[in-house]
Design a protein around this motif. Sequence first.
Motif, PDB file in Angstrom:
ATOM      1  N   SER A  83       0.805  -1.222   0.000  1.00 30.99           N
ATOM      2  CA  SER A  83       0.000   0.000   0.000  1.00 30.99           C
ATOM      3  C   SER A  83       0.835   1.267   0.000  1.00 30.99           C
ATOM      4  O   SER A  83       0.309   2.352  -0.268  1.00 30.99           O
ATOM      5  CB  SER A  83      -0.919   0.009   1.229  1.00 30.99           C
ATOM      6  OG  SER A  83      -0.162  -0.121   2.419  1.00 30.99           O
ATOM      7  N   ILE A  99      -1.168  -3.387   3.460  1.00 24.94           N
ATOM      8  CA  ILE A  99      -2.431  -3.084   4.133  1.00 24.94           C
ATOM      9  C   ILE A  99      -3.199  -4.381   4.338  1.00 24.94           C
ATOM     10  O   ILE A  99      -3.315  -5.195   3.426  1.00 24.94           O
ATOM     11  CB  ILE A  99      -3.255  -2.073   3.309  1.00 24.94           C
ATOM     12  CG1 ILE A  99      -4.481  -1.603   4.091  1.00 24.94           C
ATOM     13  CG2 ILE A  99      -3.650  -2.626   1.959  1.00 24.94           C
ATOM     14  CD1 ILE A  99      -5.157  -0.400   3.481  1.00 24.94           C
ATOM     15  N   SER A 103       0.099  -6.765   9.160  1.00 26.96           N
ATOM     16  CA  SER A 103       0.816  -5.929   8.189  1.00 26.96           C
ATOM     17  C   SER A 103       2.302  -5.876   8.498  1.00 26.96           C
ATOM     18  O   SER A 103       2.731  -5.965   9.657  1.00 26.96           O
ATOM     19  CB  SER A 103       0.230  -4.522   8.177  1.00 26.96           C
ATOM     20  OG  SER A 103       0.304  -3.940   9.466  1.00 26.96           O
ATOM     21  N   SER A 128      -1.240   3.093   5.287  1.00 28.64           N
ATOM     22  CA  SER A 128      -1.745   3.839   4.138  1.00 28.64           C
ATOM     23  C   SER A 128      -0.679   4.707   3.495  1.00 28.64           C
ATOM     24  O   SER A 128      -0.758   5.021   2.300  1.00 28.64           O
ATOM     25  CB  SER A 128      -2.934   4.716   4.542  1.00 28.64           C
ATOM     26  OG  SER A 128      -2.535   5.711   5.475  1.00 28.64           O
ATOM     27  N   SER A 143      -1.367   4.983   9.670  1.00 29.67           N
ATOM     28  CA  SER A 143      -2.185   3.776   9.670  1.00 29.67           C
ATOM     29  C   SER A 143      -3.399   3.975   8.777  1.00 29.67           C
ATOM     30  O   SER A 143      -3.812   5.100   8.488  1.00 29.67           O
ATOM     31  CB  SER A 143      -2.628   3.430  11.089  1.00 29.67           C
ATOM     32  OG  SER A 143      -3.568   4.379  11.561  1.00 29.67           O
ATOM     33  N   SER A 144      -3.981   2.867   8.348  1.00 32.09           N
ATOM     34  CA  SER A 144      -5.156   2.919   7.468  1.00 32.09           C
ATOM     35  C   SER A 144      -6.452   2.717   8.228  1.00 32.09           C
ATOM     36  O   SER A 144      -7.526   2.771   7.649  1.00 32.09           O
ATOM     37  CB  SER A 144      -5.037   1.846   6.380  1.00 32.09           C
ATOM     38  OG  SER A 144      -5.005   0.558   6.956  1.00 32.09           O
ATOM     39  N   SER A 145      -6.347   2.444   9.523  1.00 32.08           N
ATOM     40  CA  SER A 145      -7.540   2.144  10.324  1.00 32.08           C
ATOM     41  C   SER A 145      -7.905   3.323  11.222  1.00 32.08           C
ATOM     42  O   SER A 145      -7.117   4.260  11.405  1.00 32.08           O
ATOM     43  CB  SER A 145      -7.293   0.895  11.177  1.00 32.08           C
ATOM     44  OG  SER A 145      -6.170   1.091  12.027  1.00 32.08           O
ATOM     45  N   GLN A 148      -6.940   6.874  13.377  1.00 34.93           N
ATOM     46  CA  GLN A 148      -5.683   6.857  12.635  1.00 34.93           C
ATOM     47  C   GLN A 148      -4.518   7.270  13.527  1.00 34.93           C
ATOM     48  O   GLN A 148      -4.626   8.222  14.309  1.00 34.93           O
ATOM     49  CB  GLN A 148      -5.769   7.793  11.430  1.00 34.93           C
ATOM     50  CG  GLN A 148      -4.577   7.662  10.493  1.00 34.93           C
ATOM     51  CD  GLN A 148      -4.689   8.557   9.284  1.00 34.93           C
ATOM     52  OE1 GLN A 148      -5.199   9.667   9.370  1.00 34.93           O
ATOM     53  NE2 GLN A 148      -4.227   8.071   8.140  1.00 34.93           N
ATOM     54  N   ALA A 176     -13.648   7.739   6.964  1.00 29.61           N
ATOM     55  CA  ALA A 176     -12.607   7.388   6.003  1.00 29.61           C
ATOM     56  C   ALA A 176     -12.126   8.626   5.249  1.00 29.61           C
ATOM     57  O   ALA A 176     -10.953   8.746   4.906  1.00 29.61           O
ATOM     58  CB  ALA A 176     -13.137   6.335   5.033  1.00 29.61           C
ATOM     59  N   THR A 181      -3.967  11.415   4.287  1.00 31.23           N
ATOM     60  CA  THR A 181      -3.604  10.678   3.071  1.00 31.23           C
ATOM     61  C   THR A 181      -2.184  10.949   2.594  1.00 31.23           C
ATOM     62  O   THR A 181      -1.708  10.286   1.674  1.00 31.23           O
ATOM     63  CB  THR A 181      -4.572  11.037   1.936  1.00 31.23           C
ATOM     64  OG1 THR A 181      -4.549  12.459   1.722  1.00 31.23           O
ATOM     65  CG2 THR A 181      -5.993  10.601   2.267  1.00 31.23           C
ATOM     66  N   ASN A 197      -5.062  15.731   4.871  1.00 35.62           N
ATOM     67  CA  ASN A 197      -6.078  15.127   4.026  1.00 35.62           C
ATOM     68  C   ASN A 197      -6.675  16.249   3.185  1.00 35.62           C
ATOM     69  O   ASN A 197      -6.050  17.307   3.043  1.00 35.62           O
ATOM     70  CB  ASN A 197      -7.140  14.393   4.850  1.00 35.62           C
ATOM     71  CG  ASN A 197      -7.801  15.283   5.887  1.00 35.62           C
ATOM     72  OD1 ASN A 197      -7.899  16.497   5.717  1.00 35.62           O
ATOM     73  ND2 ASN A 197      -8.259  14.686   6.983  1.00 35.62           N
TER      74      ASN A 197
END
Length: 902
Positions: A83, A99, A103, A128, A143-145, A148, A176, A181, A197
């Motif tokens: 990812s 991801i 991980s 991420s 992190s992607s979860s 964050q 989300a 990002t 983001n």
Amino acid sequence: MNVHQYLHFVMEKNKAQAEESFINLSTVLNLSWAFGINKNIPAINLSSGNKKIIFYAVAHTGILYDLVHNVQVLYQGHQNSISAICVSVDKKWLVTADIGPNSLLIVWDTFKRIPVRTIFNVDNGGVSFCVISSDAKYIAVLSSSEPQKLTIWSWTTESQVPIVTVCLSEKSSSTASELMTYLAFNNQDFRQLVCNNKSKITFVDWEKDGNVVLSSPMLSDKDFNTVIGNYKQTVLHPQSNQAFTATDNGSIIVWSQLKNGEWKALKVVNIQKDAITTLVLWNSSFLVTGDVTGKVKFYDTQLKFKTWFENLGINDSIIGISFTSDSDKNTSISSYKNLAEIESSFTVADFVITTNKSSYLYFKPEYNEVSFLRKESDKEIKTIACHFKDSLIAVGGLDGLLQIFDYQVKSLKNSKELNIGITALAYHPNGDYLAVGFENGNVELLNPITLEVEKNKDNVFSFNFVSESSIMKIVYSHNGRYFACSTSDKCVIVFQWNQQNSLWFYLGKSRAHYKEVMDLMFMPALDEDMARLFSLSLDRMLVEYDLINSFDSLKVLVSDRIEQEAVPLCFIPYPPIVKENFFIVANDAFKIKLFNSTTKMCRQTTLSPAYGSQVKKMVILPDTQGPHRYMAYITSDKVGLTILPFDGNPYKSMALIAHKQAHDVACSFDGKYLFTCGGSDPNVLMWVIDYSALEAASCLGGNGLTPFYSLLEGGQHGPLFSELEDYFYFCQIRSQGIDTMVPREVSSKISLSEVPFLMRALGFYPTEEEIENMINEVKFSEYVDTGKCMDSLDLEDFTKLYLNHRPAFGLQISQVEKAFKTVTHQDGGEYKIQKEQLIKLLQEKGEHLNESEFFDCIMSSTVNSDNILSTEEELRNYLPKEISFSTFIEKVLKFHELKVID
């Protein structure tokens, strides 16, 4: 040998030898090439001097690609899709992150091409974004979860714990769309980072002791009386206390750090009309932007325009720009005719561009030329097909891009944008046509070389709207006289070749199934060069079609129900390694069954390869390699190989992770290579097959019952096998009479009639159909060779029969509950059924019981209880008027210890 030495080696040797030097046949399937690119992860430029090398991600593999010599070095180690990737300033240390569960973060030495550090369980959901500091000592991870987290790892130490962990969002309020990002280090101060983001920016100052200071300045359109737009990417200026953020409104926001450590927006400068998608700080002095139109522009840190590059052969949004590392190779651009008023001292290094449409290119400003450009599918690849005579593979994507690769030389032979999603591909057995099926129901026959629609003097072989829904699969008959298509609306369509006028014409269409058609297959008829067509569906029906008597309407010859409980998923003809004509069916109960193609009798049932999910497609490999015949298969995420004939031996099969979601598998005409495609990350993987490795694994598993002991709970010396032996010997005694005084005959076998009782004694309760299949399997096992029917079997044969026929993962309470809910009604959140209705269902549906048999079952279940029931009235009163699921489990089935198995 480092990368530079290796490239020198490539220049000295031919490409084929260089390729073979990277294929280490240590496993059965060895990944040797990857077609495609993950369009969500920008490629990294690792070029230096005359060497043009880029790194990008494909599924769970990193690709180090030499553009000049067309050689890939594969970085494998992730079990989830990669990812995020990043590289140190000197291009020596490369980081890949994935991801998904468990991980990983892997640090690679790009000079030696080896992993030097692996960090496990980075985050529950995965990574991420990641970035490495300028001194290459620290790796920062998003992190992607949710919630964050930002974690910073000192990877040069042995610690498996991050030195900094900070929460960027609260789970109760984050979504989300609010997750960060993008992330960047300050190139001269590793204690400073910035992330953003689309609507929020956060500046991070941290210390090694774990102290972290966050600053999230707010900015609105009213502050500067201008439209800000969504944030895209942010960079920190290493020589000042400023930062720059690009927006999709074509603006640059300039931020400044105040004396108290807080950050504030100084100004918003609209520098262009088109939305900016990428912002890079190059040479610590220049801002480089990429936009939605594919243009690259250079500005100084005062936002003074320097130069631009356009007409690069792309019109897509740029998601990444990566420069070469040698500053002395930067090129003066004062001589460019299309640029005016450029300072002669301003120089530009070569750079790599990645777009959101899976395109990437290498640009040389010195010659103002694109020296390499590759366009890949940017949507899922659902189908692939291998040529039957040449080293060609056809790849079709849902974006309508059709590509033909020569997999021996790893080159693109031809491509065509068909503008409609491609869902099915098939080569004619003679290689004369490439059949293409589309999402809109069209079918076209293309020239396999030019990719133009084939035609004779009167007709174009383009069949428009033969279906109102997508074409799911295309298959040719063995003699090439027919090809058939299955559609997503449960139909089968057939086309026939008219040799007299050299014309393909529509033969007919049929909807013989009421559920989705899972697979389609042609088989040669016995003793004649005629084709038989079969379809297999989720409705558990196998349908054979009458090709000879069909015209304008496809007629059904016969329809057979081939499964009782399980759902068939795919089937293929069995290779001619036995005298009978069989076809193979794989179902969702992890079983593979052999059916006689004439009688449709199930002649064998074995365990299918069980690697997490069911077999969804099978391919018989050509009879050109190894001492045996082999079958390749894919599951939901893996590709595997197994040795034929089937017997349930777990050591005769293997599987490897291939894709996040595998869609198709194909084999080269010579049986040396296997190809798989799939996943939201569009790619095709090429695997080199080492048959000897699978043969070695099979031999190491042992002979006879030895490899099957691993399938028994407790193994050879466990209680289950001991119990099996005891029951087997008891059946030998029982068959000769328990109370007899006659000297017993010594035998190592039991009668076939004892098989059902022995199965039930071991806790497997087969249906009458399953019993019939087991009896037929043993009874006719040697009939073709000897002409005799078997009426007994020994302990070894019975053990294999038991292991292959019993449920692959035991009886699960979820299965019983699902069946119970199907025939009951919901009453206040609990499913219940009336006693008389249950008795009626058991007497009338399925393999029904008569009333006497039903009460015999109830009586036998109460034998060990305190209250022994004997009369029908007592049996009826034993069950309540309304039966819930818990009552059904405890009083009817008597499964007190049945547990949920995930």
